[in-house]
Design a protein around this motif. Sequence first.
Motif, PDB file in Angstrom:
ATOM      1  N   PRO A 125       1.012  -1.269  -0.233  1.00 56.25           N
ATOM      2  CA  PRO A 125       0.259   0.154  -0.118  1.00 56.25           C
ATOM      3  C   PRO A 125       1.169   1.323  -0.082  1.00 56.25           C
ATOM      4  CG  PRO A 125      -0.162  -0.475   2.219  1.00 56.25           C
ATOM      5  CD  PRO A 125       0.856  -1.886   1.369  1.00 56.25           C
ATOM      6  N   THR A 126       0.362   2.170  -0.560  1.00 54.56           N
ATOM      7  CA  THR A 126       0.932   3.450  -0.701  1.00 54.56           C
ATOM      8  C   THR A 126       0.859   4.528   0.837  1.00 54.56           C
ATOM      9  OG1 THR A 126       0.206   3.922  -2.736  1.00 54.56           O
ATOM     10  CG2 THR A 126       1.056   5.794  -1.395  1.00 54.56           C
ATOM     11  N   PRO A 127       1.941   4.391   0.786  1.00 53.97           N
ATOM     12  CA  PRO A 127       2.523   5.058   2.274  1.00 53.97           C
ATOM     13  C   PRO A 127       1.215   6.531   2.897  1.00 53.97           C
ATOM     14  CG  PRO A 127       4.007   4.724   1.307  1.00 53.97           C
ATOM     15  CD  PRO A 127       3.808   4.484   0.463  1.00 53.97           C
ATOM     16  N   ALA A 128       1.394   6.580   3.841  1.00 56.41           N
ATOM     17  CA  ALA A 128      -0.025   7.929   3.924  1.00 56.41           C
ATOM     18  C   ALA A 128       1.657   9.102   4.093  1.00 56.41           C
ATOM     19  CB  ALA A 128      -0.724   7.796   5.366  1.00 56.41           C
ATOM     20  N   ARG A 129       0.709   9.728   3.427  1.00 51.66           N
ATOM     21  CA  ARG A 129       1.991  11.469   3.602  1.00 51.66           C
ATOM     22  C   ARG A 129       1.300  11.599   4.904  1.00 51.66           C
ATOM     23  NH1 ARG A 129      -0.946  15.409  -0.208  1.00 51.66           N
ATOM     24  NH2 ARG A 129       0.445  16.363   0.722  1.00 51.66           N
ATOM     25  N   ALA A 130       2.412  12.672   5.019  1.00 49.42           N
ATOM     26  CA  ALA A 130       2.513  12.859   7.024  1.00 49.42           C
ATOM     27  C   ALA A 130       1.306  14.211   6.610  1.00 49.42           C
ATOM     28  CB  ALA A 130       4.475  14.448   6.747  1.00 49.42           C
ATOM     29  N   ILE A 131       1.274  15.122   6.228  1.00 47.13           N
ATOM     30  CA  ILE A 131       0.252  15.372   6.236  1.00 47.13           C
ATOM     31  C   ILE A 131      -1.472  15.057   6.574  1.00 47.13           C
ATOM     32  CG2 ILE A 131      -0.796  15.894   3.547  1.00 47.13           C
ATOM     33  CD1 ILE A 131      -0.616  18.662   6.980  1.00 47.13           C
ATOM     34  N   LEU A 154      -0.327  13.182  10.307  1.00 46.99           N
ATOM     35  CA  LEU A 154      -0.206  14.803  11.204  1.00 46.99           C
ATOM     36  C   LEU A 154      -2.047  15.470  11.154  1.00 46.99           C
ATOM     37  CD1 LEU A 154       2.356  16.797  10.226  1.00 46.99           C
ATOM     38  CD2 LEU A 154       2.008  16.242  12.364  1.00 46.99           C
ATOM     39  N   ARG A 155      -2.396  15.182  10.204  1.00 45.14           N
ATOM     40  CA  ARG A 155      -4.115  15.486  10.669  1.00 45.14           C
ATOM     41  C   ARG A 155      -4.559  14.622  11.506  1.00 45.14           C
ATOM     42  NH1 ARG A 155      -4.988  17.892   4.715  1.00 45.14           N
ATOM     43  NH2 ARG A 155      -4.424  20.097   4.863  1.00 45.14           N
ATOM     44  N   ALA A 156      -4.980  13.415  11.004  1.00 48.84           N
ATOM     45  CA  ALA A 156      -5.562  12.139  11.881  1.00 48.84           C
ATOM     46  C   ALA A 156      -5.717  12.101  13.058  1.00 48.84           C
ATOM     47  CB  ALA A 156      -5.162  11.005  10.599  1.00 48.84           C
ATOM     48  N   ALA A 157      -3.830  11.959  13.530  1.00 50.73           N
ATOM     49  CA  ALA A 157      -3.418  11.935  15.066  1.00 50.73           C
ATOM     50  C   ALA A 157      -3.838  13.473  15.672  1.00 50.73           C
ATOM     51  CB  ALA A 157      -2.060  11.481  14.484  1.00 50.73           C
ATOM     52  N   THR A 158      -3.673  14.126  15.106  1.00 48.78           N
ATOM     53  CA  THR A 158      -3.898  15.429  15.817  1.00 48.78           C
ATOM     54  C   THR A 158      -5.240  16.267  15.999  1.00 48.78           C
ATOM     55  OG1 THR A 158      -3.145  17.010  14.412  1.00 48.78           O
ATOM     56  CG2 THR A 158      -1.413  16.239  16.173  1.00 48.78           C
ATOM     57  N   ARG A 159      -6.456  15.487  15.354  1.00 47.52           N
ATOM     58  CA  ARG A 159      -7.861  15.819  14.966  1.00 47.52           C
ATOM     59  C   ARG A 159      -8.308  16.519  16.840  1.00 47.52           C
ATOM     60  NH1 ARG A 159      -9.016  13.194  11.654  1.00 47.52           N
ATOM     61  NH2 ARG A 159      -9.043  14.345   9.928  1.00 47.52           N
ATOM     62  N   HIS A 160      -7.675  15.606  17.565  1.00 45.04           N
ATOM     63  CA  HIS A 160      -8.595  15.419  19.249  1.00 45.04           C
ATOM     64  C   HIS A 160      -7.903  16.559  19.541  1.00 45.04           C
ATOM     65  CE1 HIS A 160      -9.805  14.292  22.693  1.00 45.04           C
ATOM     66  NE2 HIS A 160      -8.770  14.549  23.129  1.00 45.04           N
ATOM     67  N   ASP A 161      -6.195  16.338  19.591  1.00 43.96           N
ATOM     68  CA  ASP A 161      -5.566  17.588  20.066  1.00 43.96           C
ATOM     69  C   ASP A 161      -5.593  19.214  19.688  1.00 43.96           C
ATOM     70  OD1 ASP A 161      -3.948  15.024  20.714  1.00 43.96           O
ATOM     71  OD2 ASP A 161      -3.075  16.356  21.800  1.00 43.96           O
ATOM     72  N   HIS A 162      -6.052  19.578  18.852  1.00 39.55           N
ATOM     73  CA  HIS A 162      -6.707  20.501  17.846  1.00 39.55           C
ATOM     74  C   HIS A 162      -7.874  21.497  18.572  1.00 39.55           C
ATOM     75  CE1 HIS A 162      -6.493  22.605  13.999  1.00 39.55           C
ATOM     76  NE2 HIS A 162      -6.750  23.585  14.890  1.00 39.55           N
ATOM     77  N   ARG A 163      -8.996  19.961  18.351  1.00 31.83           N
ATOM     78  CA  ARG A 163      -9.659  20.633  18.558  1.00 31.83           C
ATOM     79  C   ARG A 163     -10.098  20.459  20.213  1.00 31.83           C
ATOM     80  NH1 ARG A 163     -12.698  15.744  17.091  1.00 31.83           N
ATOM     81  NH2 ARG A 163     -13.395  17.020  14.909  1.00 31.83           N
TER      82      ARG A 163
END
Length: 195
Positions: A4-10, A13-22
């Motif tokens: 599988p194609t590796p996920a792009r960093a962005i 980042l968005r997925a992993a930090t969504r809760h912290d951002h909110r």
Amino acid sequence: MTSPTPARAIERLRAATRHDHRRLEDDLQVMRRLATPNGQRSMIGRYYDLHAPAECALAPLVADIPGLDFRLRRRAGLLEAALGQLGVRSPAEPSGPVPAIGSTAEALGFLYVLEGSSLGGRVILKTLAKGGHETGMLGFLDPYGPATGEMWRRFLAVLDRETSGDDGRVEAAVAGGLKGFAYARYCLCDEALAA
């Protein structure tokens, strides 16, 4: 069978930090805090406490990355000017326990937090101005003006180039983003929550 194609960093980042951002947005209540002169005074100091030490910590890792133009991305000078307008002297040495940042990829993940705030900063300034609030000392929220979109795209291009195809670097960027949100919360919210 193809891998599988590796996920792009962005994306990571968005997925992993969504809760912290909110959580940061919910707890900070930045519109309410910036709507009064006393709130602005307090928040300018808090933003300085965030940016000045973080920029010093990030500089050795990102200052020479081609295409990033880190010098243009630094906001501590804008915040020092705002503090000067308020008659507040900024500390000679930045204070604040910036988390240890061990790699360029991790530094870029941390910078993702600072750079992302410029997108929201434009919206905050426009909303405050429409509400009739003074915004003269809040230029640090919109450091790039009409070039904000272009600066964000350039940052994303550098992030992608520096982490592309390397899961270890992507994970380091995610770790940096999580550290960035934790540090932003420490500087901008923690003491304010008790007030």
